[in-house]
Design a protein around this motif. Structure first.
Motif, PDB file in Angstrom:
ATOM      1  N   UNK A  59       0.861  -1.189   0.000  1.00 38.71           N
ATOM      2  CA  UNK A  59       0.000   0.000   0.000  1.00 38.71           C
ATOM      3  C   UNK A  59       0.895   1.237   0.000  1.00 38.71           C
ATOM      4  N   UNK A  60       0.316   2.420  -0.284  1.00 39.00           N
ATOM      5  CA  UNK A  60       1.068   3.676  -0.327  1.00 39.00           C
ATOM      6  C   UNK A  60       1.886   3.861   0.948  1.00 39.00           C
TER       7      UNK A  60
ATOM      8  N   UNK B 143       5.647   6.256  -2.065  1.00 33.08           N
ATOM      9  CA  UNK B 143       5.852   5.085  -2.913  1.00 33.08           C
ATOM     10  C   UNK B 143       4.542   4.334  -3.010  1.00 33.08           C
ATOM     11  N   UNK B 144       4.197   3.921  -4.220  1.00 33.11           N
ATOM     12  CA  UNK B 144       2.923   3.242  -4.443  1.00 33.11           C
ATOM     13  C   UNK B 144       3.143   2.057  -5.361  1.00 33.11           C
ATOM     14  N   UNK B 145       2.301   1.055  -5.233  1.00 36.17           N
ATOM     15  CA  UNK B 145       2.338  -0.074  -6.159  1.00 36.17           C
ATOM     16  C   UNK B 145       1.081  -0.074  -6.999  1.00 36.17           C
ATOM     17  N   UNK B 146       1.050  -0.915  -8.029  1.00 35.27           N
ATOM     18  CA  UNK B 146      -0.135  -0.946  -8.905  1.00 35.27           C
ATOM     19  C   UNK B 146      -1.389  -1.366  -8.155  1.00 35.27           C
TER      20      UNK B 146
ATOM     21  N   UNK C 115      -3.792   2.254   4.574  1.00 30.49           N
ATOM     22  CA  UNK C 115      -4.445   0.950   4.421  1.00 30.49           C
ATOM     23  C   UNK C 115      -5.892   1.127   3.965  1.00 30.49           C
ATOM     24  N   UNK C 116      -6.525   0.015   3.536  1.00 32.66           N
ATOM     25  CA  UNK C 116      -7.979   0.048   3.338  1.00 32.66           C
ATOM     26  C   UNK C 116      -8.610   0.217   4.716  1.00 32.66           C
ATOM     27  N   UNK C 117      -9.768   0.832   4.730  1.00 35.67           N
ATOM     28  CA  UNK C 117     -10.376   1.238   6.000  1.00 35.67           C
ATOM     29  C   UNK C 117     -10.413   0.138   7.063  1.00 35.67           C
ATOM     30  N   UNK C 118     -10.773  -1.082   6.674  1.00 32.57           N
ATOM     31  CA  UNK C 118     -10.984  -2.100   7.714  1.00 32.57           C
ATOM     32  C   UNK C 118      -9.876  -3.147   7.746  1.00 32.57           C
TER      33      UNK C 118
ATOM     34  N   UNK D 286      -5.667   7.250  -2.356  1.00 34.69           N
ATOM     35  CA  UNK D 286      -4.734   8.083  -1.599  1.00 34.69           C
ATOM     36  C   UNK D 286      -4.727   9.489  -2.176  1.00 34.69           C
ATOM     37  N   UNK D 287      -4.922  10.484  -1.311  1.00 35.84           N
ATOM     38  CA  UNK D 287      -4.919  11.867  -1.789  1.00 35.84           C
ATOM     39  C   UNK D 287      -3.522  12.497  -1.710  1.00 35.84           C
ATOM     40  N   UNK D 288      -2.575  11.783  -1.079  1.00 33.78           N
ATOM     41  CA  UNK D 288      -1.266  12.379  -0.813  1.00 33.78           C
ATOM     42  C   UNK D 288      -0.411  12.436  -2.077  1.00 33.78           C
TER      43      UNK D 288
END
Lengths: 250, 250
Positions: A101-102, A119-122, A222-225, A127-129
């Protein structure tokens, strides 16, 4: 640098010109720069011409203006942003490759969290950052870390508000924020479920410099949950390495 | 911006101040900045004070000056350096993870190769390249790509010399360089064995923008006698992806 009749220094006018460029507005005409900077048209044209001749701004064949590579080079090559980012990058890459994740690094700048790297992956989520973008201190996991370990003056200034809501989950009540900051100090990390976007949860840990002061926040979106424990373990290990690379010995 | 009595514009004086900061000299006193910029002491002090008040430079408790985060932010957030680097980063990370040697992205700037990004692993070999650092066009694989696919005027200017040697292997003869550039165009990549350091071989390929023009060079620094074929295949695949991300359709 001489002051203009308005009392605005040349550096001040330079900032007003540079501030008209954003991630969403990389290219402008000189007239647009003049209008958006609030400077008199002739002043804006003169500053832009001067900066273009010096290579700090660049003018393309359509006479549109953009930030010059030379300005980026001079602002970057000896900056703390680059030094911190280079110290953090190997550890950030490992976090990103494992958590997928970002993964971000942020510092305190003018009462906000300024993001030095992302850093991000496919397969990373929402993500707003952005690199060189900002978020409010109270409304992001990185900001909560920078605020919780920041000076008392900073905390009281932010707690005095306004505490803007980025989503329905952002803490906008000063008493609740004060409790949240105490929790961050006690746990040594921040978890911000839905504070920035309702679909995600930010988790962040402090990075220390050679004096032991918190100099940056390392975070993952992360995803919310999603469960946060494994990510927090990765972040703490990485932050320890980065702090060590910056000279922190505990 | 008004001109000083010396005829130097304010932007010109600003550049002279910023140029005194380097990767090896991130922190200076105002007096050092004055001496190194060649500006009169009072002028340097006034510019530094003005830039500190505007947040473009920062002064620490020992009154030493460094580049401000605010300057980095404004120079980065809407820069082509960030746009290119963000487009290239995912592909660069894959190249670095597979080849396990330094992986760089460079652009043409003021007749030199300016490096926008460098990714390295713990096992990567020797490398002089820094983010926001430069190398001569004729003396590095990235520079050879930018030069070979650059304008005729650029090529003739560089070929007219001087062609400085970084190592014993750097091509410093104009006729030999002309042949080398023809080879780079024919092959579609540059191999520079020992040009920068005798222990390493640079390999570089072109990255194209939406107009089909070569806008950057993607490179890897191998050990001097490593085979280059597998790395070149990785670089060509990555450069194709980055060009596509920049809007190039062939």
């Amino acid at each position: 640098m001489a002051n203009s009749p308005s009392g605005d220094s040349v550096a001040g006018r330079l900032i007003r010109v540079l501030e008209t460029f954003t991630a969403a507005r990389m290219v402008q005409t000189a007239a647009e720069i003049g209008r958006r900077s609030g400077l008199p048209d002739s002043t804006a044209h003169r500053i832009v011409g001067d900066l273009v001749r010096a290579g700090l701004l660049e003018r393309d064949q359509d006479r549109r203006i953009r930030i010059g590579m030379r300005l980026w080079e001079l602002a970057t090559r000896s900056s703390d942003a680059l030094r911190l980012r280079q110290a953090a990058l190997p550890s950030m890459e490992r976090v990103q490759s494992r958590v997928r994740e970002h993964t971000q690094l942020a510092v305190l700048e003018q009462d906000e969290a300024l993001f030095l790297e992302r850093l991000s992956g496919p397969e990373s989520g929402s993500n707003v950052i952005r690199v060189a973008g900002r978020l409010p201190l109270h409304a992001s996991s990185s900001g909560l870390v920078l605020l919780a370990f920041g000076s008392r003056e900073l905390q009281e200034r932010i707690l005095a508000g306004p505490l803007v809501a980025l989503s329905r989950e952002t803490v906008t009540d000063a008493a609740a924020l004060r409790r949240k900051l105490a929790e961050v100090r006690r746990l040594g990390h921040a978890v911000a479920p839905g504070y920035v976007e309702e679909v995600s949860t930010g988790v962040a840990v402090p990075v220390k410099d050679e004096t032991g002061a918190v100099t940056a926040a390392l975070s993952v979106v992360l995803r919310r949950h999603d469960l946060v424990e494994a990510t927090l373990a990765e972040l703490h290990a990485a932050a320890g390495e980065i702090s060590h690379a910056l000279g922190h010995r505990r």
